[in-house]
Design a protein around this motif. Structure first.
Motif, PDB file in Angstrom:
ATOM      1  N   ARG A 130       0.842  -1.203   0.000  1.00 23.03           N
ATOM      2  CA  ARG A 130       0.000   0.000   0.000  1.00 23.03           C
ATOM      3  C   ARG A 130       0.873   1.248   0.000  1.00 23.03           C
ATOM      4  NH1 ARG A 130      -5.637  -0.595   1.949  1.00 23.03           N
ATOM      5  NH2 ARG A 130      -6.017  -2.806   2.248  1.00 23.03           N
ATOM      6  N   ASN A 133      -0.743   6.774   1.681  1.00 20.76           N
ATOM      7  CA  ASN A 133      -2.114   7.259   1.887  1.00 20.76           C
ATOM      8  C   ASN A 133      -3.104   6.107   2.123  1.00 20.76           C
ATOM      9  OD1 ASN A 133      -2.466   6.120  -0.627  1.00 20.76           O
ATOM     10  ND2 ASN A 133      -2.928   8.046  -1.673  1.00 20.76           N
ATOM     11  N   LYS A 135      -3.889   3.686   0.022  1.00 17.86           N
ATOM     12  CA  LYS A 135      -4.393   3.082  -1.214  1.00 17.86           C
ATOM     13  C   LYS A 135      -3.444   1.981  -1.674  1.00 17.86           C
ATOM     14  CE  LYS A 135      -6.990   7.006  -2.861  1.00 17.86           C
ATOM     15  NZ  LYS A 135      -7.378   7.799  -4.000  1.00 17.86           N
ATOM     16  N   TRP A 136      -3.994   1.039  -2.426  1.00 17.35           N
ATOM     17  CA  TRP A 136      -3.189  -0.051  -2.960  1.00 17.35           C
ATOM     18  C   TRP A 136      -2.205   0.495  -3.973  1.00 17.35           C
ATOM     19  CZ3 TRP A 136      -3.664  -4.623  -0.613  1.00 17.35           C
ATOM     20  CH2 TRP A 136      -4.854  -4.898   0.068  1.00 17.35           C
ATOM     21  N   TYR A 142      -6.903  -4.462  -4.629  1.00 16.57           N
ATOM     22  CA  TYR A 142      -8.045  -4.420  -3.707  1.00 16.57           C
ATOM     23  C   TYR A 142      -8.895  -5.681  -3.834  1.00 16.57           C
ATOM     24  CZ  TYR A 142     -11.396  -3.639  -7.390  1.00 16.57           C
ATOM     25  OH  TYR A 142     -12.187  -3.804  -8.488  1.00 16.57           O
TER      26      TYR A 142
END
Length: 153
Positions: A130, A133, A135-136, A142
């Motif tokens: 990740r 932040n 996110k992936w 995901y």
């Protein structure tokens, strides 16, 4: 026999990338419109062979992974990236480190390249990394890392 969940990549409201079909913008073909009939045909073919198979779509509000988690033994999400008019080929994504995922991806990749006669872009492991932040880091992570069953894109 294993149960299979087929997922149509993208949705009516978020159809994905467009492949320019000609001089008229209405000739453009979006990923969703390409994926949907292929997923429906695959569903019919697998059902005709007696497979335990179902099909689903994205929810406009999200929550897909929670809904799909454990809903089958194998989840296959259909995509046809239409990035530009030069990119071509077939690849299958799977969760990095998943031996079963890699094995299933190899089988699917073999069949796809034989049937479609496109360049073999190989199977691709997707990491669980990740960004700061949250996110992936990689596209598709995901889904591939968010469900408990083997998942392929």
């Amino acid at each position: 026999m294993a149960s299979v969940l087929l997922v149509v990549g993208h949705s009516e409201t978020r159809p994905g990338a467009a492949n320019m079909g000609g001089p008229d913008p209405e000739d453009d073909l979006y990923e969703f419109h390409f994926n949907e009939p292929i997923a429906e045909r695959t569903l019919a073919l697998l059902q005709a062979k007696g497979a335990e198979v179902s099909q689903d779509r994205y929810l406009p509000s999200g929550g897909n992974v929670a809904r799909w988690n454990g809903a089958s033994d194998l989840l296959v999400e259909f995509h046809c990236n239409a990035f530009n008019t030069e990119a071509t080929g077939t690849e299958v994504l799977y969760a990095e480190g998943s031996e079963r995922g890699a094995a299933c991806a190899r089988i699917m990749q073999t069949h796809l390249t034989e049937a479609l006669k496109l360049a073999n872009r190989k199977i691709k492991p997707i990491s669980s990394e990740r960004l700061p932040n949250g996110k992936w880091k990689e596209r598709g992570a995901y889904l591939l890392w968010g469900v408990s069953q083997v998942a392929l894109i």
